[in-house]
Design a protein around this motif. Sequence first.
Motif, PDB file in Angstrom:
ATOM      1  N   GLY A  91     -33.949 -23.489   4.651  1.00 27.35           N
ATOM      2  CA  GLY A  91     -33.292 -22.406   3.929  1.00 27.35           C
ATOM      3  C   GLY A  91     -34.243 -21.285   3.579  1.00 27.35           C
ATOM      4  N   LEU A  92     -35.447 -21.637   3.135  1.00 29.59           N
ATOM      5  CA  LEU A  92     -36.446 -20.611   2.804  1.00 29.59           C
ATOM      6  C   LEU A  92     -36.857 -19.812   4.041  1.00 29.59           C
ATOM      7  N   ALA A  93     -37.032 -20.492   5.165  1.00 29.11           N
ATOM      8  CA  ALA A  93     -37.405 -19.790   6.395  1.00 29.11           C
ATOM      9  C   ALA A  93     -36.308 -18.823   6.832  1.00 29.11           C
ATOM     10  N   LEU A  94     -35.048 -19.284   6.785  1.00 26.88           N
ATOM     11  CA  LEU A  94     -33.928 -18.415   7.142  1.00 26.88           C
ATOM     12  C   LEU A  94     -33.815 -17.243   6.170  1.00 26.88           C
ATOM     13  N   PHE A  95     -34.018 -17.515   4.896  1.00 29.89           N
ATOM     14  CA  PHE A  95     -33.934 -16.486   3.864  1.00 29.89           C
ATOM     15  C   PHE A  95     -34.981 -15.398   4.097  1.00 29.89           C
ATOM     16  N   ALA A  96     -36.219 -15.806   4.403  1.00 33.75           N
ATOM     17  CA  ALA A  96     -37.290 -14.836   4.649  1.00 33.75           C
ATOM     18  C   ALA A  96     -36.998 -13.995   5.887  1.00 33.75           C
ATOM     19  N   ALA A  97     -36.509 -14.636   6.957  1.00 32.23           N
ATOM     20  CA  ALA A  97     -36.204 -13.898   8.181  1.00 32.23           C
ATOM     21  C   ALA A  97     -35.074 -12.895   7.956  1.00 32.23           C
ATOM     22  N   ALA A  98     -34.038 -13.310   7.232  1.00 34.91           N
ATOM     23  CA  ALA A  98     -32.921 -12.405   6.966  1.00 34.91           C
ATOM     24  C   ALA A  98     -33.343 -11.245   6.078  1.00 34.91           C
ATOM     25  N   SER A  99     -34.226 -11.488   5.116  1.00 40.07           N
ATOM     26  CA  SER A  99     -34.714 -10.416   4.254  1.00 40.07           C
ATOM     27  C   SER A  99     -35.481  -9.384   5.069  1.00 40.07           C
ATOM     28  N   THR A 100     -36.300  -9.859   6.002  1.00 43.66           N
ATOM     29  CA  THR A 100     -37.033  -8.938   6.879  1.00 43.66           C
ATOM     30  C   THR A 100     -36.065  -8.113   7.718  1.00 43.66           C
ATOM     31  N   ALA A 101     -35.030  -8.765   8.260  1.00 43.96           N
ATOM     32  CA  ALA A 101     -34.040  -8.052   9.073  1.00 43.96           C
ATOM     33  C   ALA A 101     -33.305  -7.002   8.255  1.00 43.96           C
ATOM     34  N   PHE A 178     -36.085  -5.258   0.270  1.00 40.77           N
ATOM     35  CA  PHE A 178     -35.892  -6.423   1.140  1.00 40.77           C
ATOM     36  C   PHE A 178     -37.223  -6.932   1.684  1.00 40.77           C
ATOM     37  N   HIS A 179     -38.121  -6.009   2.037  1.00 45.08           N
ATOM     38  CA  HIS A 179     -39.434  -6.447   2.500  1.00 45.08           C
ATOM     39  C   HIS A 179     -40.179  -7.200   1.399  1.00 45.08           C
ATOM     40  N   SER A 180     -40.047  -6.756   0.159  1.00 45.48           N
ATOM     41  CA  SER A 180     -40.740  -7.442  -0.930  1.00 45.48           C
ATOM     42  C   SER A 180     -40.196  -8.857  -1.125  1.00 45.48           C
ATOM     43  N   VAL A 181     -38.882  -9.027  -0.970  1.00 41.29           N
ATOM     44  CA  VAL A 181     -38.303 -10.371  -1.055  1.00 41.29           C
ATOM     45  C   VAL A 181     -38.819 -11.239   0.090  1.00 41.29           C
ATOM     46  N   ALA A 182     -38.892 -10.674   1.295  1.00 45.73           N
ATOM     47  CA  ALA A 182     -39.402 -11.433   2.439  1.00 45.73           C
ATOM     48  C   ALA A 182     -40.850 -11.842   2.226  1.00 45.73           C
ATOM     49  N   LEU A 183     -41.678 -10.893   1.766  1.00 49.15           N
ATOM     50  CA  LEU A 183     -43.087 -11.207   1.529  1.00 49.15           C
ATOM     51  C   LEU A 183     -43.244 -12.252   0.428  1.00 49.15           C
ATOM     52  N   GLY A 184     -42.414 -12.159  -0.599  1.00 48.36           N
ATOM     53  CA  GLY A 184     -42.483 -13.145  -1.669  1.00 48.36           C
ATOM     54  C   GLY A 184     -42.007 -14.515  -1.242  1.00 48.36           C
ATOM     55  N   SER A 185     -41.116 -14.567  -0.254  1.00 43.65           N
ATOM     56  CA  SER A 185     -40.594 -15.857   0.203  1.00 43.65           C
ATOM     57  C   SER A 185     -41.629 -16.655   0.981  1.00 43.65           C
ATOM     58  N   VAL A 186     -42.591 -15.963   1.596  1.00 47.91           N
ATOM     59  CA  VAL A 186     -43.582 -16.661   2.426  1.00 47.91           C
ATOM     60  C   VAL A 186     -44.447 -17.617   1.602  1.00 47.91           C
ATOM     61  N   PRO A 187     -45.073 -17.170   0.487  1.00 48.18           N
ATOM     62  CA  PRO A 187     -45.830 -18.142  -0.305  1.00 48.18           C
ATOM     63  C   PRO A 187     -44.963 -19.234  -0.928  1.00 48.18           C
ATOM     64  N   VAL A 188     -43.714 -18.905  -1.236  1.00 43.03           N
ATOM     65  CA  VAL A 188     -42.817 -19.944  -1.759  1.00 43.03           C
ATOM     66  C   VAL A 188     -42.568 -21.007  -0.689  1.00 43.03           C
ATOM     67  N   LEU A 189     -42.359 -20.568   0.545  1.00 41.44           N
ATOM     68  CA  LEU A 189     -42.176 -21.500   1.655  1.00 41.44           C
ATOM     69  C   LEU A 189     -43.416 -22.363   1.849  1.00 41.44           C
ATOM     70  N   ALA A 190     -44.595 -21.727   1.804  1.00 40.84           N
ATOM     71  CA  ALA A 190     -45.846 -22.483   1.958  1.00 40.84           C
ATOM     72  C   ALA A 190     -46.012 -23.499   0.828  1.00 40.84           C
ATOM     73  N   ALA A 191     -45.662 -23.093  -0.393  1.00 39.81           N
ATOM     74  CA  ALA A 191     -45.772 -24.015  -1.528  1.00 39.81           C
ATOM     75  C   ALA A 191     -44.837 -25.196  -1.369  1.00 39.81           C
TER      76      ALA A 191
END
Length: 510
Positions: A91-101, A178-191
């Motif tokens: 879900g986090l990976a999909l969320f980050a990709a959609a935010s970037t799009a 949207f880019h800020s949400v995508a960038l913020g999702s990456v460390p959350v995904l890593a965590a």
Amino acid sequence: MNAVRTQTGRAAPRAPRPGAALAALAAAQFTVMLATSIVNVALPQIRSGAGLSDGGTTWVVNAYGLAFGALLLAGGRLADLLGRRRVLIAGLALFAAASTAAGLAASSGVLITARAVQGLGAAAIAPASLALAMELFPSGPGRGRALGVWGAVSGAGGAAGVLLGGAVTQAWGWPWIFHSVALGSVPVLAAAVLLVPVGPGIWSAERPTGRSGGQSGGRSGGLSGRFDLLGTATVTLALTCLVWGLTTVRGAGWTDARVAGALGAAAVLLAAFAVIEARSPDALVPPRLLRAGRVAPGNLLMALLGSVWIALFFFLPLYQQQVLGSGPLATGAGQLPFAAANMLGAGLAPALSRRAGARAAVTAALLTEAAGLLWLSRLSADGSYAADVLGPSVLVGLGLGAAFVQITAFAVEGVRPQDAGLAGGLVNTTRQVGGAIGLAALTTLAGSVTARASHSVPAAEALTTGYRTAFAVSAAVLAATAVLALLLTRRAGAPSGTTTPTTEHLSHTG
């Protein structure tokens, strides 16, 4: 990371680190709530920048909420079946990709589609992360503290979205929200990958067994059985019709044929869903779930709280911008006291429950929030932020934070471990659907009051009259919810063989 080798030569799983894992899960919930509100302040800029009509602009918000609300139950059950950590990460990976799009969208269609996919990712994240937090703290005061963190980040995420949306839009333009949400999702995904461990015990939901009705050997009891495809499709379509109809009401009115058709279809589909579930051996919402502990009253209370909560984030920024003349950044900054009060209320909720009892604590929290909304019903058209908004927003934040924590506790009380993801999906669904119903009703009411007042008073006063009415009705709804909390939450028992969570240990039962 050093792994301990077992006799078979395989690396033994890491011992769970509850604090670090909870931080990762709370960050995932914060991200979902942030995305819910981050576009609100930037809608005028999105409309002009993306070439959207008024109706299209509304769907920048609605597409996310529609997918999120309609798919939460399915997301929760898939988390139980496929593994909660696995579904959270996907879900986090999909969320980050959609935010970037969404940030890169060159057309309105791509933007709205990306927001819908964001909602799909959120529908996987929210129930999976809540179920994992329940596994992490199965019972006792620890779960109360965990839910306090949950309540704090949920309220703070909504307020932070308004602040971040205003600041980023003013500094760099709307695509960067949207880019800020995508960038913020990456460390959350890593965590989530690094800090939410896989292994036996509470993490064994990653290894569901193949027999219907069975339970894996670990504590969390990975759910087995088959996925209720027919029930899932029926309730998802029903919720889609319901949320679509309610969001369309704001622009089309209650008498519009599309609205009536959507709401009628939702009623028929929900009735069909009830029949399907009664006959299904692998029901999406098994009757035992609603009979457990205080799950049913907890979800009813959450729906009522959500009806006011989401409307608050809609009306208050509008008053600040359309009546007080605040810019996006000032409007966002004005949410900081509310966010701080919300975090404080959520943090204090477990201690208040231990001292006064769960029923008394939730009732007091709801009445506190109602008092703040009643105060907001005295807004002035020639007022100021300090005089009209600051004090009541702090009061609302305190009450909302404490109420959210305790009502969430009710909604997961007595739930079997293998149903934890579904319970998380259900409580999020009731909040979203309650919010859609409340927002549709309150915006229609406020709009009609404003329209009538505009014939005799200036525009700013007419708008303020509508907002005052919405806040007064919201206060009345919460006062009634407080009474219901006293009447409906007396029962604290749980079925035999279940894990009895928060309220039995978090507080006295009143």
